[in-house]
Scaffold this active site. Structure first.
Site, short mmCIF file in Angstrom:
data_model
loop_
_atom_site.label_atom_id
_atom_site.label_comp_id
_atom_site.label_asym_id
_atom_site.label_seq_id
_atom_site.Cartn_x
_atom_site.Cartn_y
_atom_site.Cartn_z
N ASP A 209 -4.16 -7.04 -0.47
CA ASP A 209 -4.49 -6.62 0.90
C ASP A 209 -3.20 -6.49 1.71
O ASP A 209 -2.14 -6.88 1.25
CB ASP A 209 -5.40 -7.67 1.57
CG ASP A 209 -4.76 -9.04 1.54
OD1 ASP A 209 -4.91 -9.74 0.53
OD2 ASP A 209 -4.06 -9.40 2.51
N ASP A 211 -2.62 -8.13 4.57
CA ASP A 211 -2.64 -9.22 5.54
C ASP A 211 -3.21 -8.68 6.86
O ASP A 211 -4.06 -7.80 6.83
CB ASP A 211 -1.24 -9.85 5.69
CG ASP A 211 -1.32 -11.28 6.20
OD1 ASP A 211 -2.23 -12.01 5.76
OD2 ASP A 211 -0.52 -11.67 7.05
#
Ligand SMILES: CSC[C@H]1O[C@H](OP(=O)(O)O)[C@H](O)[C@@H]1O
Ligand SMILES: Nc1ncnc2[nH]cnc12
Length: 293
Positions: A209, A211
């Protein structure tokens, strides 16, 4: 010459290691308490492999409740010379896209609620963490990623946060301003303890991902992370399998001094050392303590 033994700590989404020959789950006890799980010991292409799921099978332990000391002690007791951590992480840079493997070479430790050393009152030791990963192990992973045609990036800084909550936007931006590449919750104190135990350590950080900072990706979403983890589990298995198949059978001495980290590290005078602590250090510091005796 010492035989190489490759340890693998599997992170989120990696609770087993298919492809191990003659393997068994074995309970190994530690004077440092309960490890996350039994270890699965087997061979790949003749090389002994010791696998431990960091959070336990069924994902029982959170990053803050993992007994990192017991896990590393158990690896040492099983003869592990080289330890590969496979870890999910958030990306702090545009170019580290979800699905990529970042072979980090530095850490910043922002964890605050964990036991971080095997040493203490009664046996004080200070090891260097200037070069926290073992360059030869990283080279082996890079060569394996290349051979498997996987997207990877060599080098980068892993920010270890306490968690279990993900970062705020301000924290994410702060770590970006520090030049960090990826963020996770588990590689510290694991890397510090591996160094104290004189085990070569490297991390394969699997980006899941962006973040919280990326304007096009919004907040961290655990469902999305799990999907990326599932989609990449096979790539991670291929990468680890290839590292193991091509790994030298004799342990290669570490240019960063990982395997001799305790040589001049101990401060406490021999007659002031605590016998109870020394007994717990039998595996981790056995090489150096047996010399002293
Ligand atoms: C599943 S998202 C958060 C979780 O994943 C990472 O764990 P690991 O390094 O063991 O793969 C991260 O550090 C968090 O613990
Ligand atoms: N964004 C993130 N922050 C901390 N740990 C993570 N593990 C996976 N993604 C993460």
């Amino acid at each position: 010459m010492t035989d190489a033994v490759l340890g693998i700590i599997g992170g989120s989404g990696i609770y087993d290691l298919p492809g191990l020959e003659d393997s068994q789950w074995i309970e190994v006890s530690s004077p440092w308490g309960a490890p996350s799980d039994a270890v699965r010991i087997g061979r790949i292409n003749g090389l002994k492999i010791v696998f431990l799921p960091r959070h336990g099978r069924g994902h029982v332990y959170s990053p803050s409740t993992i007994n990192y000391r017991a896990n590393i002690d158990v690896m040492k007791r099983c003869g592990v010379t080289d330890l590969l951590s496979v870890s999910a992480c958030g990306s702090l840079k545009e170019q580290h896209e979800p699905g990529m493997f970042v072979l980090v070479d530095q850490f910043i430790d922002r964890t605050i609620a964990r036991e971080k050393s095997f040493f203490g009152s009664g046996c004080v030791a200070h090891v260097s963490m200037a070069t926290p990963v073992s360059p030869k192990l990283v080279d082996a992973v890079a060569a394996a990623a290349e051979a498997e045609g996987l997207k990877y990036h060599k080098g980068g800084t892993y920010l270890a946060m306490e968690g279990p909550q993900f970062s705020s936007l301000a924290e994410s931006e702060l770590y970006r301003s520090w030049g960090c590449d990826v963020i996770g919750m588990t590689n510290m104190p694991e890397a510090k303890l591996a160094r104290e135990a004189e085990i070569c350590y490297a991390t394969v950080a699997m980006v899941t991902d962006y973040d919280s900072w990326h304007p096009d990706h919004g907040e961290v979403d655990i469902q999305a992370i799990i999907k990326v983890l599932h989609d990449n589990a096979e790539n991670a298995q291929r990468l680890v399998g290839r590292v193991a198949r091509d790994f030298p059978k004799n342990h290669q001495s570490c240019p960063a001094g990982s395997d001799t980290a305790l040589e001049f590290a101990m401060m406490t005078a021999a007659d002031k050392r605590d016998p109870a602590l020394l007994a717990k250090l039998d595996a981790v510091a056995g090489r150096i303590l047996s010399k002293a005796g």
